[in-house]
Design a protein around this motif. Sequence first.
Motif, PDB file in Angstrom:
ATOM      1  N   LYS A  72       0.813  -1.211   0.000  1.00 31.36           N
ATOM      2  CA  LYS A  72       0.000   0.000   0.000  1.00 31.36           C
ATOM      3  C   LYS A  72       0.854   1.272   0.000  1.00 31.36           C
ATOM      4  N   ARG A  73       2.026   1.180  -0.620  1.00 34.67           N
ATOM      5  CA  ARG A  73       2.864   2.355  -0.737  1.00 34.67           C
ATOM      6  C   ARG A  73       3.677   2.303  -2.032  1.00 34.67           C
ATOM      7  N   ILE A  74       4.166   3.458  -2.431  1.00 30.71           N
ATOM      8  CA  ILE A  74       4.968   3.562  -3.646  1.00 30.71           C
ATOM      9  C   ILE A  74       6.246   4.315  -3.318  1.00 30.71           C
ATOM     10  N   THR A 119      -8.412   0.153  -1.314  1.00 35.20           N
ATOM     11  CA  THR A 119      -8.659  -1.290  -1.347  1.00 35.20           C
ATOM     12  C   THR A 119      -7.804  -2.008  -2.378  1.00 35.20           C
ATOM     13  N   LYS A 120      -7.314  -1.243  -3.369  1.00 33.69           N
ATOM     14  CA  LYS A 120      -6.517  -1.850  -4.426  1.00 33.69           C
ATOM     15  C   LYS A 120      -5.689  -0.786  -5.119  1.00 33.69           C
ATOM     16  N   LEU A 121      -4.446  -1.127  -5.431  1.00 32.60           N
ATOM     17  CA  LEU A 121      -3.572  -0.227  -6.172  1.00 32.60           C
ATOM     18  C   LEU A 121      -3.030  -0.965  -7.396  1.00 32.60           C
ATOM     19  N   LYS A 122      -2.957  -0.265  -8.508  1.00 28.53           N
ATOM     20  CA  LYS A 122      -2.305  -0.848  -9.672  1.00 28.53           C
ATOM     21  C   LYS A 122      -1.606   0.240 -10.475  1.00 28.53           C
ATOM     22  N   ILE A 123      -0.510  -0.146 -11.120  1.00 30.40           N
ATOM     23  CA  ILE A 123       0.262   0.759 -11.962  1.00 30.40           C
ATOM     24  C   ILE A 123       0.023   0.383 -13.419  1.00 30.40           C
ATOM     25  N   ILE A 124      -0.376   1.373 -14.221  1.00 28.84           N
ATOM     26  CA  ILE A 124      -0.601   1.132 -15.648  1.00 28.84           C
ATOM     27  C   ILE A 124       0.140   2.196 -16.459  1.00 28.84           C
ATOM     28  N   VAL A 161       5.174  10.397 -24.801  1.00 28.55           N
ATOM     29  CA  VAL A 161       6.051   9.305 -24.384  1.00 28.55           C
ATOM     30  C   VAL A 161       5.307   8.481 -23.341  1.00 28.55           C
ATOM     31  N   GLU A 162       5.679   7.230 -23.217  1.00 32.17           N
ATOM     32  CA  GLU A 162       5.008   6.347 -22.266  1.00 32.17           C
ATOM     33  C   GLU A 162       5.496   6.617 -20.848  1.00 32.17           C
ATOM     34  N   ALA A 163       4.560   6.645 -19.920  1.00 33.24           N
ATOM     35  CA  ALA A 163       4.889   6.851 -18.514  1.00 33.24           C
ATOM     36  C   ALA A 163       3.958   5.988 -17.659  1.00 33.24           C
ATOM     37  N   LYS A 164       4.133   6.063 -16.338  1.00 30.95           N
ATOM     38  CA  LYS A 164       3.356   5.236 -15.419  1.00 30.95           C
ATOM     39  C   LYS A 164       2.351   6.086 -14.637  1.00 30.95           C
ATOM     40  N   LYS A 165       1.197   5.499 -14.369  1.00 30.97           N
ATOM     41  CA  LYS A 165       0.194   6.156 -13.534  1.00 30.97           C
ATOM     42  C   LYS A 165      -0.350   5.164 -12.515  1.00 30.97           C
ATOM     43  N   LEU A 166      -0.799   5.712 -11.400  1.00 27.99           N
ATOM     44  CA  LEU A 166      -1.439   4.902 -10.368  1.00 27.99           C
ATOM     45  C   LEU A 166      -2.946   4.995 -10.517  1.00 27.99           C
ATOM     46  N   VAL A 167      -3.605   3.865 -10.444  1.00 26.40           N
ATOM     47  CA  VAL A 167      -5.063   3.814 -10.323  1.00 26.40           C
ATOM     48  C   VAL A 167      -5.352   3.170  -8.972  1.00 26.40           C
ATOM     49  N   GLY A 168      -5.970   3.929  -8.084  1.00 28.75           N
ATOM     50  CA  GLY A 168      -6.286   3.416  -6.757  1.00 28.75           C
ATOM     51  C   GLY A 168      -7.785   3.345  -6.545  1.00 28.75           C
ATOM     52  N   PHE A 169      -8.260   2.215  -6.039  1.00 24.87           N
ATOM     53  CA  PHE A 169      -9.673   2.038  -5.707  1.00 24.87           C
ATOM     54  C   PHE A 169      -9.835   2.359  -4.226  1.00 24.87           C
ATOM     55  N   VAL A 170     -10.681   3.341  -3.923  1.00 27.28           N
ATOM     56  CA  VAL A 170     -10.709   3.895  -2.577  1.00 27.28           C
ATOM     57  C   VAL A 170     -12.093   3.787  -1.943  1.00 27.28           C
ATOM     58  N   GLU A 171     -12.097   3.947  -0.620  1.00 29.07           N
ATOM     59  CA  GLU A 171     -13.340   3.975   0.145  1.00 29.07           C
ATOM     60  C   GLU A 171     -13.825   5.428   0.239  1.00 29.07           C
ATOM     61  N   ASN A 172     -14.909   5.630   0.986  1.00 28.21           N
ATOM     62  CA  ASN A 172     -15.493   6.974   1.069  1.00 28.21           C
ATOM     63  C   ASN A 172     -14.541   8.007   1.657  1.00 28.21           C
ATOM     64  N   GLU A 173     -13.653   7.560   2.552  1.00 30.14           N
ATOM     65  CA  GLU A 173     -12.636   8.447   3.104  1.00 30.14           C
ATOM     66  C   GLU A 173     -11.275   7.799   2.896  1.00 30.14           C
ATOM     67  N   SER A 174     -10.343   8.570   2.349  1.00 28.49           N
ATOM     68  CA  SER A 174      -9.016   8.013   2.058  1.00 28.49           C
ATOM     69  C   SER A 174      -7.954   9.094   2.211  1.00 28.49           C
ATOM     70  N   ILE A 175      -6.705   8.627   2.308  1.00 25.24           N
ATOM     71  CA  ILE A 175      -5.586   9.539   2.535  1.00 25.24           C
ATOM     72  C   ILE A 175      -4.403   9.143   1.651  1.00 25.24           C
ATOM     73  N   ILE A 176      -3.766  10.145   1.060  1.00 22.14           N
ATOM     74  CA  ILE A 176      -2.454   9.975   0.415  1.00 22.14           C
ATOM     75  C   ILE A 176      -1.458  10.778   1.230  1.00 22.14           C
ATOM     76  N   LYS A 177      -0.405  10.112   1.686  1.00 26.63           N
ATOM     77  CA  LYS A 177       0.643  10.807   2.434  1.00 26.63           C
ATOM     78  C   LYS A 177       1.936  10.747   1.644  1.00 26.63           C
ATOM     79  N   ILE A 178       2.435  11.925   1.257  1.00 25.96           N
ATOM     80  CA  ILE A 178       3.681  12.029   0.512  1.00 25.96           C
ATOM     81  C   ILE A 178       4.771  12.474   1.477  1.00 25.96           C
ATOM     82  N   THR A 179       5.813  11.655   1.633  1.00 32.20           N
ATOM     83  CA  THR A 179       6.924  11.997   2.532  1.00 32.20           C
ATOM     84  C   THR A 179       8.238  11.987   1.753  1.00 32.20           C
ATOM     85  N   PHE A 180       9.192  12.794   2.244  1.00 30.07           N
ATOM     86  CA  PHE A 180      10.468  12.925   1.541  1.00 30.07           C
ATOM     87  C   PHE A 180      11.545  13.364   2.515  1.00 30.07           C
TER      88      PHE A 180
END
Length: 306
Positions: free
Chosen positions: A254-256, A270-275, A287-306
């Motif tokens: 559940k992380r990238i 609930t599900k993550l996939k890279i296409i 040019v071809e690149a990657k994207k995330l498709v995430g299947f989410v519930e009614n409340e969800s969070i993305i946390k970006i850390t660096f």
Amino acid sequence: FELSPMYHSIILHRILDCLYLIENNNPISSSNILYKKLRKKAILMLSWLESMSYKNGELPNFNDSTDGIALYPQELFYYASSIGLKWAKSKLNESGYRKFSNKKYECIIDVGPIGPHYLLGHSHSDIASFEFRYASNPIIVDTGTSTYENNNKRYIQRSTNSHNTIMINDINQSEIWSSFRVGRIAKVTNLIEKENVVRVSHNGYKYINMNHNREFSFNNNSIIIKDKIKGTNFKNIKSFLHFHPDRKIKLLNKRILIDSKVELKFINYTKLKIINYEYCIGFNKTVEAKKLVGFVENESIIKITF
């Protein structure tokens, strides 16, 4: 005016040409009414462009924007300085864009209207989308524009699932059709701004009794994005993130991990996939690149850390 950084740059270039023309053909240009008006507008446009530009001089690709058409900001700034214009950064206010940055990252988010309500030809279905850069490197990007032809590629590039936001029931926030048309229009219904926090809601799914609220929280070493979907009339909720083609993407449960420097954690996904997707680098150039498709519930969070 059309909320496209590329077209903003194109028109600014033309205004600077007009000022240059007047200055070099009218010895009393400073008293010329048209000259004064164009000068005032040029300074406003330069201030906005300075605020909207990334540290390396590039612009985000919101709405109909792509590389290779307009002059780069630094070229416009040099031109403006050469004819005696001076300006300072301005707030992004009415344009609907907001920028947050520190020494490590830059993030520009779209929390405004998709365009002028009576002229939506260059608008995309992208409320609450954003771009993110770390150490001046593009990480999460807008997919851009590569064609104005009335075809499926044009439709895809303007659609919600080609932007870094939430899509409900595979329906666009705003009804995109033909090359430059918009039918049903999503509007921002609530915008709350505090120090380092922006919360935005839109009514793009009101007609199916759904509501999307997104909150951005900016910290020194992280960005937290919270999504809330209200309503019960949904089949699926999808979250999209588009990565720059130069990035190395590693999906770990559940992380990238991106370039071993930036980590994305996904809560209530609930599900993550890279296409694959097509990243636009100019008209008729992708040019071809990657994207995330995430299947989410009614409340969800993305946390970006660096």
